[in-house]
Design a protein around this motif. Structure first.
Motif, PDB file in Angstrom:
ATOM      1  N   THR A 130       0.803  -1.226   0.000  1.00  0.00           N
ATOM      2  CA  THR A 130       0.000   0.000   0.000  1.00  0.00           C
ATOM      3  C   THR A 130       0.841   1.284   0.000  1.00  0.00           C
ATOM      4  O   THR A 130       0.582   2.168  -0.814  1.00  0.00           O
ATOM      5  CB  THR A 130      -0.977  -0.012   1.195  1.00  0.00           C
ATOM      6  OG1 THR A 130      -1.970  -1.015   0.961  1.00  0.00           O
ATOM      7  CG2 THR A 130      -1.665   1.341   1.370  1.00  0.00           C
ATOM      8  N   PRO A 131       1.847   1.434   0.877  1.00  0.00           N
ATOM      9  CA  PRO A 131       2.617   2.699   0.874  1.00  0.00           C
ATOM     10  C   PRO A 131       3.261   2.998  -0.479  1.00  0.00           C
ATOM     11  O   PRO A 131       3.257   4.137  -0.937  1.00  0.00           O
ATOM     12  CB  PRO A 131       3.672   2.454   1.962  1.00  0.00           C
ATOM     13  CG  PRO A 131       3.065   1.441   2.865  1.00  0.00           C
ATOM     14  CD  PRO A 131       2.287   0.530   1.968  1.00  0.00           C
ATOM     15  N   GLU A 132       3.792   1.961  -1.135  1.00  0.00           N
ATOM     16  CA  GLU A 132       4.426   2.160  -2.441  1.00  0.00           C
ATOM     17  C   GLU A 132       3.392   2.507  -3.509  1.00  0.00           C
ATOM     18  O   GLU A 132       3.628   3.347  -4.380  1.00  0.00           O
ATOM     19  CB  GLU A 132       5.195   0.912  -2.846  1.00  0.00           C
ATOM     20  CG  GLU A 132       6.021   1.078  -4.111  1.00  0.00           C
ATOM     21  CD  GLU A 132       6.855  -0.147  -4.440  1.00  0.00           C
ATOM     22  OE1 GLU A 132       7.215  -0.310  -5.616  1.00  0.00           O
ATOM     23  OE2 GLU A 132       7.135  -0.945  -3.510  1.00  0.00           O
ATOM     24  N   THR A 133       2.230   1.871  -3.433  1.00  0.00           N
ATOM     25  CA  THR A 133       1.158   2.172  -4.387  1.00  0.00           C
ATOM     26  C   THR A 133       0.712   3.622  -4.271  1.00  0.00           C
ATOM     27  O   THR A 133       0.524   4.320  -5.275  1.00  0.00           O
ATOM     28  CB  THR A 133      -0.046   1.237  -4.158  1.00  0.00           C
ATOM     29  OG1 THR A 133       0.338  -0.109  -4.464  1.00  0.00           O
ATOM     30  CG2 THR A 133      -1.225   1.627  -5.038  1.00  0.00           C
ATOM     31  N   GLY A 198       8.227  -6.801   6.894  1.00  0.00           N
ATOM     32  CA  GLY A 198       8.311  -5.485   6.276  1.00  0.00           C
ATOM     33  C   GLY A 198       7.177  -4.548   6.605  1.00  0.00           C
ATOM     34  O   GLY A 198       6.382  -4.760   7.514  1.00  0.00           O
ATOM     35  N   VAL A 199       7.103  -3.467   5.800  1.00  0.00           N
ATOM     36  CA  VAL A 199       6.101  -2.416   6.008  1.00  0.00           C
ATOM     37  C   VAL A 199       4.903  -2.710   5.123  1.00  0.00           C
ATOM     38  O   VAL A 199       4.908  -2.454   3.931  1.00  0.00           O
ATOM     39  CB  VAL A 199       6.678  -1.026   5.667  1.00  0.00           C
ATOM     40  CG1 VAL A 199       5.617   0.048   5.892  1.00  0.00           C
ATOM     41  CG2 VAL A 199       7.912  -0.747   6.496  1.00  0.00           C
ATOM     42  N   SER A 201       0.344  -2.635   5.251  1.00  0.00           N
ATOM     43  CA  SER A 201      -0.790  -2.113   6.021  1.00  0.00           C
ATOM     44  C   SER A 201      -1.302  -3.172   6.988  1.00  0.00           C
ATOM     45  O   SER A 201      -1.713  -2.861   8.109  1.00  0.00           O
ATOM     46  CB  SER A 201      -1.911  -1.669   5.082  1.00  0.00           C
ATOM     47  OG  SER A 201      -2.343  -2.738   4.268  1.00  0.00           O
ATOM     48  N   THR A 202      -1.253  -4.460   6.586  1.00  0.00           N
ATOM     49  CA  THR A 202      -1.724  -5.548   7.448  1.00  0.00           C
ATOM     50  C   THR A 202      -0.883  -5.642   8.713  1.00  0.00           C
ATOM     51  O   THR A 202      -1.418  -5.688   9.830  1.00  0.00           O
ATOM     52  CB  THR A 202      -1.685  -6.889   6.686  1.00  0.00           C
ATOM     53  OG1 THR A 202      -2.579  -6.815   5.568  1.00  0.00           O
ATOM     54  CG2 THR A 202      -2.091  -8.047   7.579  1.00  0.00           C
ATOM     55  N   ARG A 203       0.419  -5.658   8.569  1.00  0.00           N
ATOM     56  CA  ARG A 203       1.324  -5.775   9.721  1.00  0.00           C
ATOM     57  C   ARG A 203       1.230  -4.519  10.602  1.00  0.00           C
ATOM     58  O   ARG A 203       1.111  -4.620  11.838  1.00  0.00           O
ATOM     59  CB  ARG A 203       2.758  -5.977   9.225  1.00  0.00           C
ATOM     60  CG  ARG A 203       3.838  -5.997  10.311  1.00  0.00           C
ATOM     61  CD  ARG A 203       3.826  -7.260  11.126  1.00  0.00           C
ATOM     62  NE  ARG A 203       4.846  -7.233  12.168  1.00  0.00           N
ATOM     63  CZ  ARG A 203       6.067  -7.752  12.041  1.00  0.00           C
ATOM     64  NH1 ARG A 203       6.425  -8.367  10.921  1.00  0.00           N
ATOM     65  NH2 ARG A 203       6.926  -7.696  13.034  1.00  0.00           N
ATOM     66  N   SER A 204       1.260  -3.352   9.970  1.00  0.00           N
ATOM     67  CA  SER A 204       1.228  -2.099  10.734  1.00  0.00           C
ATOM     68  C   SER A 204      -0.065  -1.941  11.517  1.00  0.00           C
ATOM     69  O   SER A 204      -0.054  -1.513  12.678  1.00  0.00           O
ATOM     70  CB  SER A 204       1.407  -0.907   9.788  1.00  0.00           C
ATOM     71  OG  SER A 204       2.638  -0.984   9.110  1.00  0.00           O
ATOM     72  N   LEU A 223       7.146 -13.598   7.180  1.00  0.00           N
ATOM     73  CA  LEU A 223       7.142 -14.116   5.818  1.00  0.00           C
ATOM     74  C   LEU A 223       6.720 -13.049   4.815  1.00  0.00           C
ATOM     75  O   LEU A 223       6.106 -12.041   5.162  1.00  0.00           O
ATOM     76  CB  LEU A 223       6.197 -15.311   5.726  1.00  0.00           C
ATOM     77  CG  LEU A 223       6.480 -16.445   6.730  1.00  0.00           C
ATOM     78  CD1 LEU A 223       5.439 -17.541   6.594  1.00  0.00           C
ATOM     79  CD2 LEU A 223       7.886 -17.008   6.515  1.00  0.00           C
ATOM     80  N   ALA A 224       7.027 -13.299   3.544  1.00  0.00           N
ATOM     81  CA  ALA A 224       6.784 -12.313   2.490  1.00  0.00           C
ATOM     82  C   ALA A 224       5.331 -12.269   2.039  1.00  0.00           C
ATOM     83  O   ALA A 224       4.857 -11.227   1.583  1.00  0.00           O
ATOM     84  CB  ALA A 224       7.684 -12.589   1.292  1.00  0.00           C
ATOM     85  N   THR A 225       4.622 -13.402   2.148  1.00  0.00           N
ATOM     86  CA  THR A 225       3.248 -13.443   1.648  1.00  0.00           C
ATOM     87  C   THR A 225       2.307 -14.086   2.661  1.00  0.00           C
ATOM     88  O   THR A 225       2.709 -14.940   3.448  1.00  0.00           O
ATOM     89  CB  THR A 225       3.155 -14.246   0.332  1.00  0.00           C
ATOM     90  OG1 THR A 225       3.441 -15.625   0.591  1.00  0.00           O
ATOM     91  CG2 THR A 225       4.131 -13.703  -0.708  1.00  0.00           C
ATOM     92  N   SER A 226       1.045 -13.688   2.588  1.00  0.00           N
ATOM     93  CA  SER A 226       0.026 -14.267   3.472  1.00  0.00           C
ATOM     94  C   SER A 226      -0.253 -15.719   3.114  1.00  0.00           C
ATOM     95  O   SER A 226      -0.585 -16.524   3.990  1.00  0.00           O
ATOM     96  CB  SER A 226      -1.269 -13.444   3.374  1.00  0.00           C
ATOM     97  OG  SER A 226      -1.072 -12.152   3.902  1.00  0.00           O
TER      98      SER A 226
END
Length: 299
Positions: A130-133, A198-199, A201-204, A223-226
């Motif tokens: 999300t932040p990059e988008t 990483g950064v 929206s889900t983790r934050s 991990l990198a993916t859900s």
């Protein structure tokens, strides 16, 4: 009649070698064609056509001018043709920003439908958190983004809520002692958790919610993916934190169960985000019309 119209008439007469044929192509009278040619010749101070046995022919000066005018006029005609194709969605390109989650659980069916209806329009999806988008949208690198809340809207972007999502903690048979119990959030500190790295929206969002309730977590796995979180949970490597959609099939068939807490985890949303400062292409507007917009907010 402006100079561009004079050159348009000049082009048709030169190509056809006939005032009459040019008048037919332009849907104007022959005297009007003749008058336009004379006015252009007067403006340039040179004779462009000479009479021929059948119609007219270019003079030496006319030949020189036609070599340049034909290229320019044909490019204008081609440009108009391409523009019409774009307006009719027979040509064009859309750039979309989306995360793995929003792409898989919201955007994909719309991409499929749009491609079926407008196969000539190229759709480019930039897969990013999300932040990059949002950054790409503000930099005009994409037409719109499909993101998940929460996010910080710094640039006056327009957000349209399109779907509700829910974060859950899921586990397999090794953690059956937690099933059908009403747990306290503090108990998460003692569990081997599996979270996104990483950064995102889900983790934050989850960390902010837990921190607000006095809970600090140190995931066993990041991990990198859900999708991979679900796979780790299925192998009893820990308790996974994912959006429910990722674990839906495993929850329904009983391979995983959902942990229950005495605090309600806030629901989130998928949003379609656009930049009001950047006009959308016709193709992008058509794709946005496919979305069922529930709410519109401008920050």
């Amino acid at each position: 009649m402006n100079n561009l119209e004079y050159y348009k008439v000049f082009y048709h007469v030169a190509r056809a070698g006939s005032l009459t044929v040019a008048a037919g192509e332009l849907h104007i009278s022959q005297p009007a064609v003749s008058q336009s040619v004379k006015q252009l010749e007067t403006a340039l101070g040179v004779k462009l056509f000479a009479r021929a046995a059948k119609g007219v022919r270019l003079t030496t000066e006319g030949e020189l001018l036609y070599g340049y005018v034909s290229k320019g006029y044909e490019q204008i005609v081609l440009g108009e043709q391409k523009l019409r194709q774009m307006l009719d969605l027979e040509l064009g390109e859309i750039h979309i920003g989306a995360s793995d989650m929003t792409l898989q659980f919201y955007l994909l069916p719309y991409l499929e439908k749009f491609h079926e209806e407008y196969p000539e329009v190229r759709v480019v999806v930039s897969n990013a958190p999300t932040p990059e988008t949002l950054s790409n949208l503000q930099d005009n690198k994409i037409d719109f983004g499909v993101v998940s809340t929460p996010f910080e809207n710094r640039g006056g972007l327009q957000t349209n809520v399109v779907r509700e999502i829910e974060d859950v903690f899921v586990a397999g048979r090794k953690f059956m002692q937690y099933k059908n119990r009403m747990l306290d959030l503090q108990e998460l500190e003692q569990m081997p958790l599996i979270c996104l790295e990483g950064v995102t929206s889900t983790r934050s969002c989850m960390e902010a919610f837990l921190h607000k309730n006095g809970v600090r977590i140190r995931p066993e796995f990041e991990l990198a993916t859900s999708d991979m979180i679900v796979q780790f949970a299925l192998r009893n490597l820990g308790v996974g934190c994912v959006v429910r959609d990722f674990a839906k099939a495993c929850l329904e068939d009983g391979r995983l169960f959902e942990l229950r807490f005495n605090q309600i985890i806030p629901k989130r949303h998928f949003c379609v985000v656009t930049n009001p400062k950047s006009p959308l292409s016709v193709a992008a507007e058509h794709m946005l019309r496919l979305f069922a917009i529930e709410k519109c907010e401008t920050a």
